[in-house]
Design an enzyme around this catalytic site. Sequence first.
Site, PDB file in Angstrom:
ATOM      1  N   LYS A   1      47.866  41.185  30.844  1.00  0.00           N
ATOM      2  CA  LYS A   1      48.654  40.356  31.711  1.00  0.00           C
ATOM      3  C   LYS A   1      48.055  39.263  32.250  1.00  0.00           C
ATOM      4  O   LYS A   1      48.233  37.876  31.815  1.00  0.00           O
ATOM      5  CB  LYS A   1      49.426  40.995  33.036  1.00  0.00           C
ATOM      6  CG  LYS A   1      49.570  39.553  33.586  1.00  0.00           C
ATOM      7  CD  LYS A   1      51.254  39.693  34.791  1.00  0.00           C
ATOM      8  CE  LYS A   1      50.306  40.362  36.093  1.00  0.00           C
ATOM      9  NZ  LYS A   1      50.043  39.565  36.729  1.00  0.00           N
ATOM     10  N   ASN A   2      46.326  39.778  32.848  1.00  0.00           N
ATOM     11  CA  ASN A   2      45.610  38.613  33.773  1.00  0.00           C
ATOM     12  C   ASN A   2      44.132  37.951  32.677  1.00  0.00           C
ATOM     13  O   ASN A   2      43.810  37.283  33.551  1.00  0.00           O
ATOM     14  CB  ASN A   2      44.772  39.507  34.879  1.00  0.00           C
ATOM     15  CG  ASN A   2      46.451  39.342  36.192  1.00  0.00           C
ATOM     16  OD1 ASN A   2      47.253  38.514  35.714  1.00  0.00           O
ATOM     17  ND2 ASN A   2      46.112  40.017  37.750  1.00  0.00           N
TER      18      ASN A   2
ATOM     19  N   CYS B   1      53.071  33.865  48.275  1.00  0.00           N
ATOM     20  CA  CYS B   1      53.922  34.091  48.204  1.00  0.00           C
ATOM     21  C   CYS B   1      54.290  35.551  48.954  1.00  0.00           C
ATOM     22  O   CYS B   1      53.232  35.674  49.985  1.00  0.00           O
ATOM     23  CB  CYS B   1      53.836  34.589  46.003  1.00  0.00           C
ATOM     24  SG  CYS B   1      52.139  36.107  46.356  1.00  0.00           S
TER      25      CYS B   1
ATOM     26  N   ARG C   1      47.745  32.664  50.086  1.00  0.00           N
ATOM     27  CA  ARG C   1      47.294  32.321  48.663  1.00  0.00           C
ATOM     28  C   ARG C   1      47.046  31.059  48.006  1.00  0.00           C
ATOM     29  O   ARG C   1      47.557  30.617  47.561  1.00  0.00           O
ATOM     30  CB  ARG C   1      48.127  33.066  46.948  1.00  0.00           C
ATOM     31  CG  ARG C   1      48.198  34.735  47.694  1.00  0.00           C
ATOM     32  CD  ARG C   1      49.180  35.171  46.588  1.00  0.00           C
ATOM     33  NE  ARG C   1      48.129  35.399  45.357  1.00  0.00           N
ATOM     34  CZ  ARG C   1      48.314  35.696  43.798  1.00  0.00           C
ATOM     35  NH1 ARG C   1      50.046  36.431  44.349  1.00  0.00           N
ATOM     36  NH2 ARG C   1      48.177  35.433  42.824  1.00  0.00           N
TER      37      ARG C   1
ATOM     38  N   ASP D   1      45.095  45.054  42.888  1.00  0.00           N
ATOM     39  CA  ASP D   1      45.816  45.442  42.621  1.00  0.00           C
ATOM     40  C   ASP D   1      46.748  47.073  42.200  1.00  0.00           C
ATOM     41  O   ASP D   1      47.922  47.765  41.445  1.00  0.00           O
ATOM     42  CB  ASP D   1      46.106  44.675  40.246  1.00  0.00           C
ATOM     43  CG  ASP D   1      46.002  43.389  40.855  1.00  0.00           C
ATOM     44  OD1 ASP D   1      46.393  42.748  41.759  1.00  0.00           O
ATOM     45  OD2 ASP D   1      46.068  41.918  40.273  1.00  0.00           O
TER      46      ASP D   1
ATOM     47  N   ARG E   1      57.615  41.168  35.037  1.00  0.00           N
ATOM     48  CA  ARG E   1      56.691  40.409  35.040  1.00  0.00           C
ATOM     49  C   ARG E   1      55.065  40.434  34.434  1.00  0.00           C
ATOM     50  O   ARG E   1      54.438  40.112  33.611  1.00  0.00           O
ATOM     51  CB  ARG E   1      56.305  39.556  36.425  1.00  0.00           C
ATOM     52  CG  ARG E   1      57.725  38.559  37.033  1.00  0.00           C
ATOM     53  CD  ARG E   1      57.396  37.992  38.121  1.00  0.00           C
ATOM     54  NE  ARG E   1      55.417  37.531  38.035  1.00  0.00           N
ATOM     55  CZ  ARG E   1      55.042  36.869  38.838  1.00  0.00           C
ATOM     56  NH1 ARG E   1      55.652  37.268  39.868  1.00  0.00           N
ATOM     57  NH2 ARG E   1      54.265  36.275  38.618  1.00  0.00           N
TER      58      ARG E   1
HETATM   59  N1  EPU Z   1      41.490  32.318  47.925  1.00  0.00           N
HETATM   60  C1  EPU Z   1      41.429  31.375  48.533  1.00  0.00           C
HETATM   61  N2  EPU Z   1      41.655  29.628  48.114  1.00  0.00           N
HETATM   62  C2  EPU Z   1      40.927  29.800  46.997  1.00  0.00           C
HETATM   63  C3  EPU Z   1      41.938  30.386  46.247  1.00  0.00           C
HETATM   64  C4  EPU Z   1      41.930  31.640  46.267  1.00  0.00           C
HETATM   65  O1  EPU Z   1      41.461  31.478  49.960  1.00  0.00           O
HETATM   66  O2  EPU Z   1      41.535  28.220  46.293  1.00  0.00           O
HETATM   67  C5  EPU Z   1      41.915  33.544  48.416  1.00  0.00           C
HETATM   68  C6  EPU Z   1      42.922  34.318  48.273  1.00  0.00           C
HETATM   69  O3  EPU Z   1      44.241  33.993  49.334  1.00  0.00           O
HETATM   70  C7  EPU Z   1      43.052  35.602  48.352  1.00  0.00           C
HETATM   71  C8  EPU Z   1      41.704  35.238  48.007  1.00  0.00           C
HETATM   72  O4  EPU Z   1      40.925  34.415  47.804  1.00  0.00           O
HETATM   73  O5  EPU Z   1      42.736  35.892  50.185  1.00  0.00           O
HETATM   74  C9  EPU Z   1      41.024  36.369  46.001  1.00  0.00           C
HETATM   75  O6  EPU Z   1      42.591  35.300  45.730  1.00  0.00           O
HETATM   76  P1  EPU Z   1      42.743  35.109  43.609  1.00  0.00           P
HETATM   77  O7  EPU Z   1      42.227  33.599  44.044  1.00  0.00           O
HETATM   78  O8  EPU Z   1      41.373  35.957  43.252  1.00  0.00           O
HETATM   79  O9  EPU Z   1      43.380  35.975  44.050  1.00  0.00           O
HETATM   80  P2  EPU Z   1      44.366  34.747  42.681  1.00  0.00           P
HETATM   81  O10 EPU Z   1      43.329  34.423  41.053  1.00  0.00           O
HETATM   82  O11 EPU Z   1      45.567  34.346  43.052  1.00  0.00           O
HETATM   83  C10 EPU Z   1      44.390  36.651  40.473  1.00  0.00           C
HETATM   84  C11 EPU Z   1      45.231  37.958  40.052  1.00  0.00           C
HETATM   85  C12 EPU Z   1      45.687  38.848  41.495  1.00  0.00           C
HETATM   86  C13 EPU Z   1      44.799  39.595  41.805  1.00  0.00           C
HETATM   87  C14 EPU Z   1      43.817  38.719  42.697  1.00  0.00           C
HETATM   88  C15 EPU Z   1      42.493  39.461  43.625  1.00  0.00           C
HETATM   89  C16 EPU Z   1      46.283  36.340  37.598  1.00  0.00           C
HETATM   90  C17 EPU Z   1      46.683  35.751  37.349  1.00  0.00           C
HETATM   91  N3  EPU Z   1      45.842  36.824  39.304  1.00  0.00           N
HETATM   92  O12 EPU Z   1      45.071  36.150  41.680  1.00  0.00           O
HETATM   93  O13 EPU Z   1      46.623  39.834  40.760  1.00  0.00           O
HETATM   94  O14 EPU Z   1      45.752  40.181  42.733  1.00  0.00           O
HETATM   95  O15 EPU Z   1      43.397  37.789  41.640  1.00  0.00           O
HETATM   96  O16 EPU Z   1      42.184  40.196  41.793  1.00  0.00           O
HETATM   97  O17 EPU Z   1      44.905  36.843  37.456  1.00  0.00           O
HETATM   98  C18 EPU Z   1      48.417  41.202  40.050  1.00  0.00           C
HETATM   99  O18 EPU Z   1      48.429  40.933  38.509  1.00  0.00           O
HETATM  100  O19 EPU Z   1      49.822  41.733  40.540  1.00  0.00           O
HETATM  101  C19 EPU Z   1      47.584  39.600  40.820  1.00  0.00           C
HETATM  102  C20 EPU Z   1      48.496  39.607  41.326  1.00  0.00           C
END
Ligand code: EPU
Length: 417
Positions: free
Chosen positions: A22-23, A116, A121, A305, A397
């Site tokens: 998915k990701n 969320c 996030r 995850d 999802r």
């Molecule tokens: N963060 C910030 N600012 C930003 C972006 C992130 O403070 O601009 C913080 C977040 O709040 C969090 C940390 O950085 O505390 C890491 O978040 P990240 O941005 O890496 O998460 P994401 O990109 O939103 C992806 C996956 C998630 C997975 C996380 C961590 C996708 C589509 N989603 O989310 O997947 O948990 O990385 O590995 O790739 C899932 O599949 O169930 C899922 C939630």
Amino acid sequence: MDKLLIFGGRPLKGAITISGAKNAVLPIMAAALLSSGIHFLKRVPRLRDVFTMAELLKRMGAEIEIKNNICSINTRKISKFEASYDLVKTMRASILVLGPLVARFGKAKVSLPGGCAIGARPVNLHIVGLEKMGATIILEEGYIVAKANRLKGTKIYFDIPTVTGTENIMMAATLAKGLTIIENAAKEPEIVDLANYLISMGAKIKGAGTSIIEIEGVSELIPPDSYEVIPDRIEAGTFMAIAGATGGDILIKGCKTNLLDAVILKMKDAGVVFKETPEGLRVIGPKRPNAVDIKTMPYPGFPTDMQAQFMAMMAIANGTSVIKETIFENRFMHVAELRRFGADISVEGNTATVKGVKKLKGAPVMATDLRASASLVIAALIAEGKTIVDRIYHLDRGYEELDKKLISLGAKIERIK
Ligand code: EPU
């Protein structure tokens, strides 16, 4: 709303094949916006999030067909550059269209994802990164409105290694003028898969999978003949937890086991046995798992995850396990539901203490997010008696036909429409 009716208490045995990640597929679909033409993607899982991304791209003018896990995306007639609130609120990964739209069309209007179930996030790092590359960004009525002439390469340091943030900037940088260097980039395998897709389109990227990624912008990208998405390591890890928790014996086919080192090592500590075979990885669960501590970390650490699924397995472990969640501030929503099965779990701050009990008992429970839902299914498979898992749209999802795969392993499950 669909529910799952599960009669647990039996070891699951048999073989399953892992679906596309998915990701990985979500950013790759968004990356199609970077280049005019027809993109053929293989091993595309039929997931609600994939259909949401398809709808998002369709509304921009893309023509999309998904058949037999092959997805074609025709991006020749993109004429709208907007991701509206009604779609973004159902899938935060919609933010992944921001970088490609600004890079190729010089404009984008993307609804700001709200918080969320698992945390606030924010997407500030995505926004600051694009601003550094020369985009002008304002927030207007809940939307990120971005404009740019051609983006310019620059050095970007992420305070936190963000997965989708790294992906957004990497995609944007492929068409920028000059060299972009992302420091403290996230290193997840899905970023490497996206980079490989971009490279197959002609992008110049070095270092994906390490904390420093260098992207030399090019003037145009051209879709490859086809591209196969990597298998889903979290789905594979979830089936490992199912084998481990139910004392099962599951042959997991088509997964890249080297991407799951942290999970496999922790499972081994818990007493799970792994056997590499020519057909795949055989995972044999112990009679009762040993208690093992985990701490979630960015890749290659233990994935957030997989935290909820591992906790379900620890609920019946011999001993007490300490589980620390360091990525998201609210990713323990499954704890209260696991307690309904009789699990003995307490939470203080970002730490859950799981005192293993001998047995779980079926109960009506409610899914709150994707991985939490998976943990409830695992608990239901362990538990004696009947469980009803409500709100399983979360599962749909991110897991392709989980109920069917579980039935093929001997689980007693029914989907109630
Ligand atoms: N963060 C910030 N600012 C930003 C972006 C992130 O403070 O601009 C913080 C977040 O709040 C969090 C940390 O950085 O505390 C890491 O978040 P990240 O941005 O890496 O998460 P994401 O990109 O939103 C992806 C996956 C998630 C997975 C996380 C961590 C996708 C589509 N989603 O989310 O997947 O948990 O990385 O590995 O790739 C899932 O599949 O169930 C899922 C939630």
